[in-house]
Design an enzyme around this catalytic site. Structure first.
Site, PDB file in Angstrom:
ATOM      1  N   ASP A 154     -16.096  87.170 -69.370  1.00 27.75           N
ATOM      2  CA  ASP A 154     -17.301  86.764 -68.644  1.00 27.75           C
ATOM      3  C   ASP A 154     -18.566  87.422 -69.170  1.00 27.75           C
ATOM      4  O   ASP A 154     -18.513  88.438 -69.870  1.00 27.75           O
ATOM      5  CB  ASP A 154     -17.162  87.153 -67.171  1.00 27.75           C
ATOM      6  CG  ASP A 154     -17.336  88.664 -66.967  1.00 27.75           C
ATOM      7  OD1 ASP A 154     -16.616  89.442 -67.638  1.00 27.75           O
ATOM      8  OD2 ASP A 154     -18.200  89.059 -66.163  1.00 27.75           O
ATOM      9  N   ARG A 212     -15.885  82.436 -67.359  1.00 30.60           N
ATOM     10  CA  ARG A 212     -14.460  82.787 -67.449  1.00 30.60           C
ATOM     11  C   ARG A 212     -13.579  81.545 -67.588  1.00 30.60           C
ATOM     12  O   ARG A 212     -12.510  81.615 -68.165  1.00 30.60           O
ATOM     13  CB  ARG A 212     -14.014  83.548 -66.187  1.00 30.60           C
ATOM     14  CG  ARG A 212     -14.569  84.957 -66.077  1.00 30.60           C
ATOM     15  CD  ARG A 212     -13.788  85.709 -65.006  1.00 30.60           C
ATOM     16  NE  ARG A 212     -14.474  86.887 -64.514  1.00 30.60           N
ATOM     17  CZ  ARG A 212     -14.385  88.092 -65.063  1.00 30.60           C
ATOM     18  NH1 ARG A 212     -13.670  88.283 -66.152  1.00 30.60           N
ATOM     19  NH2 ARG A 212     -15.034  89.117 -64.540  1.00 30.60           N
ATOM     20  N   LYS A 262     -11.650  93.880 -81.156  1.00 31.79           N
ATOM     21  CA  LYS A 262     -12.909  94.161 -81.867  1.00 31.79           C
ATOM     22  C   LYS A 262     -12.736  95.526 -82.514  1.00 31.79           C
ATOM     23  O   LYS A 262     -13.264  96.537 -82.031  1.00 31.79           O
ATOM     24  CB  LYS A 262     -14.068  94.233 -80.867  1.00 31.79           C
ATOM     25  CG  LYS A 262     -14.574  92.919 -80.365  1.00 31.79           C
ATOM     26  CD  LYS A 262     -15.848  93.197 -79.565  1.00 31.79           C
ATOM     27  CE  LYS A 262     -16.309  92.002 -78.788  1.00 31.79           C
ATOM     28  NZ  LYS A 262     -17.368  92.352 -77.820  1.00 31.79           N
ATOM     29  N   ASP A 308     -12.140  96.805 -77.126  1.00 33.52           N
ATOM     30  CA  ASP A 308     -13.433  96.941 -77.780  1.00 33.52           C
ATOM     31  C   ASP A 308     -13.600  98.435 -78.116  1.00 33.52           C
ATOM     32  O   ASP A 308     -13.081  98.905 -79.127  1.00 33.52           O
ATOM     33  CB  ASP A 308     -14.442  96.383 -76.767  1.00 33.52           C
ATOM     34  CG  ASP A 308     -15.885  96.417 -77.199  1.00 33.52           C
ATOM     35  OD1 ASP A 308     -16.215  97.170 -78.096  1.00 33.52           O
ATOM     36  OD2 ASP A 308     -16.694  95.686 -76.611  1.00 33.52           O
ATOM     37  N   LYS A 354     -10.569  91.653 -64.204  1.00 32.72           N
ATOM     38  CA  LYS A 354     -10.191  90.276 -63.977  1.00 32.72           C
ATOM     39  C   LYS A 354     -10.008  89.501 -65.278  1.00 32.72           C
ATOM     40  O   LYS A 354      -9.443  88.416 -65.303  1.00 32.72           O
ATOM     41  CB  LYS A 354     -11.309  89.571 -63.174  1.00 32.72           C
ATOM     42  CG  LYS A 354     -11.548  90.126 -61.812  1.00 32.72           C
ATOM     43  CD  LYS A 354     -12.617  89.274 -61.116  1.00 32.72           C
ATOM     44  CE  LYS A 354     -13.816  90.110 -60.881  1.00 32.72           C
ATOM     45  NZ  LYS A 354     -14.943  89.462 -60.235  1.00 32.72           N
ATOM     46  N   GLY A 355     -10.526  90.077 -66.363  1.00 38.31           N
ATOM     47  CA  GLY A 355     -10.620  89.329 -67.620  1.00 38.31           C
ATOM     48  C   GLY A 355      -9.315  88.784 -68.171  1.00 38.31           C
ATOM     49  O   GLY A 355      -9.305  87.779 -68.870  1.00 38.31           O
ATOM     50  N   PHE A 400     -20.719  89.429 -78.589  1.00 42.26           N
ATOM     51  CA  PHE A 400     -20.307  89.341 -77.195  1.00 42.26           C
ATOM     52  C   PHE A 400     -19.655  87.982 -76.952  1.00 42.26           C
ATOM     53  O   PHE A 400     -20.258  86.936 -77.169  1.00 42.26           O
ATOM     54  CB  PHE A 400     -21.465  89.582 -76.227  1.00 42.26           C
ATOM     55  CG  PHE A 400     -20.971  89.902 -74.865  1.00 42.26           C
ATOM     56  CD1 PHE A 400     -20.466  91.158 -74.565  1.00 42.26           C
ATOM     57  CD2 PHE A 400     -20.925  88.923 -73.876  1.00 42.26           C
ATOM     58  CE1 PHE A 400     -19.942  91.445 -73.314  1.00 42.26           C
ATOM     59  CE2 PHE A 400     -20.406  89.195 -72.621  1.00 42.26           C
ATOM     60  CZ  PHE A 400     -19.914  90.468 -72.348  1.00 42.26           C
TER      61      PHE A 400
HETATM   62  P1  IMP Z   1     -13.255  98.563 -73.858  1.00 41.21           P
HETATM   63  O1  IMP Z   1     -12.994  99.524 -72.744  1.00 41.21           O
HETATM   64  O2  IMP Z   1     -14.624  98.791 -74.481  1.00 41.21           O
HETATM   65  O3  IMP Z   1     -12.170  98.496 -74.891  1.00 41.21           O
HETATM   66  O4  IMP Z   1     -13.413  97.143 -73.239  1.00 41.21           O
HETATM   67  C1  IMP Z   1     -12.435  96.536 -72.565  1.00 41.21           C
HETATM   68  C2  IMP Z   1     -12.973  95.586 -71.523  1.00 41.21           C
HETATM   69  O5  IMP Z   1     -14.370  95.304 -71.682  1.00 41.21           O
HETATM   70  C3  IMP Z   1     -12.300  94.270 -71.680  1.00 41.21           C
HETATM   71  O6  IMP Z   1     -11.097  94.232 -70.961  1.00 41.21           O
HETATM   72  C4  IMP Z   1     -13.338  93.302 -71.167  1.00 41.21           C
HETATM   73  O7  IMP Z   1     -13.207  93.155 -69.775  1.00 41.21           O
HETATM   74  C5  IMP Z   1     -14.661  93.924 -71.499  1.00 41.21           C
HETATM   75  N1  IMP Z   1     -15.218  93.367 -72.763  1.00 41.21           N
HETATM   76  C6  IMP Z   1     -15.208  93.930 -73.985  1.00 41.21           C
HETATM   77  N2  IMP Z   1     -15.784  93.133 -74.907  1.00 41.21           N
HETATM   78  C7  IMP Z   1     -16.162  92.018 -74.234  1.00 41.21           C
HETATM   79  C8  IMP Z   1     -16.800  90.778 -74.642  1.00 41.21           C
HETATM   80  O8  IMP Z   1     -17.147  90.523 -75.808  1.00 41.21           O
HETATM   81  N3  IMP Z   1     -17.016  89.867 -73.651  1.00 41.21           N
HETATM   82  C9  IMP Z   1     -16.646  90.075 -72.349  1.00 41.21           C
HETATM   83  N4  IMP Z   1     -16.046  91.200 -71.931  1.00 41.21           N
HETATM   84  C10 IMP Z   1     -15.799  92.163 -72.861  1.00 41.21           C
HETATM   85 MG    MG Z   2     -11.028  93.464 -69.141  1.00 39.98          MG
END
Ligand code: IMP
Ligand code: MG
Length: 180
Positions: A164, A170, A136, A108, A49-50, A157
């Site tokens: 969220d 959000r 990140k 991330d 949903k982000g 974070f």
């Molecule tokens: P990844 O799979 O670790 O690259 O993370 C991707 C997803 O993790 C993003 O689309 C976010 O939904 C969530 N996410 C990563 N970092 C954060 C953060 O700092 N705050 C909130 N959600 C995060």
């Molecule tokens: Mg996301």
């Protein structure tokens, strides 16, 4: 005191990106995407949903016709990636032969976009590109090709503008670092 100001004082350590800084970057990204997809058909895919706030701001700045689709995945428990990406709900439309642009608010570890990019590639689209507002980059565990990137952000974070913590924050109009 307005609710967003109270939340900022109590729960947000620092505002990292203001509403104005975000809007300026969104316009910049949209300009680039619009010029790259001039005279092409584009399908933008929001990662739920982000991405929804970023997705809707970006879509309204695009100067090319585009269709919308959404995909939903999950990999996070509280503030940590589990490394296992689960597909919660798939696209509504068939992506065969389409120019797809995956839109997510943050990358991330890279597990989410790496998984989605590979998954979409197997479905015979014309092309797949990625657009993320926040990177990140120091935390990458798997490689991800980001075609359109907004900001490189620190390893904290973050909440707001779609991001969220346990489904809260959000709707903040800015991006802040959560007090942990
Ligand atoms: P990844 O799979 O670790 O690259 O993370 C991707 C997803 O993790 C993003 O689309 C976010 O939904 C969530 N996410 C990563 N970092 C954060 C953060 O700092 N705050 C909130 N959600 C995060
Ligand atoms: Mg996301």
């Amino acid at each position: 005191m307005n609710i967003n100001r109270k939340r900022k004082k109590d729960e947000i350590k620092k505002v990292l990106l203001t509403r104005e800084q975000i809007q300026e970057k969104v316009k910049e990204l949209a300009e680039k995407i619009s010029s790259d997809y001039k005279n092409k058909e584009l399908t933008i895919i929001g990662v739920l949903k982000g991405s929804i706030i970023f997705f809707s701001d970006l879509a309204r700045c695009l100067k090319v016709d585009c269709s919308f689709d959404f995909i939903s995945v999950s990999s996070y428990k509280k503030t940590k990636s589990t490394g296992v990406v689960r597909l919660l709900s798939d696209l509504r439309e068939d992506p065969v032969g389409k120019n797809l642009l995956l839109v997510d608010e943050i990358v991330d570890t890279g597990y989410t976009l790496n998984y989605l990019h590979k998954n979409l590639k197997t479905r015979q689209p014309a092309s797949v590109r990625t657009c993320v507002l926040l990177d990140k980059s120091g935390l990458r565990k798997v490689p991800v090709k980001i075609d359109y990137k907004g900001f490189v952000v620190p390893n904290s974070f973050l909440v707001g503008y779609g991001l969220d913590y346990k489904e809260k924050y959000r709707n903040l109009p800015y991006i802040g670092i959560l007090k942990c």
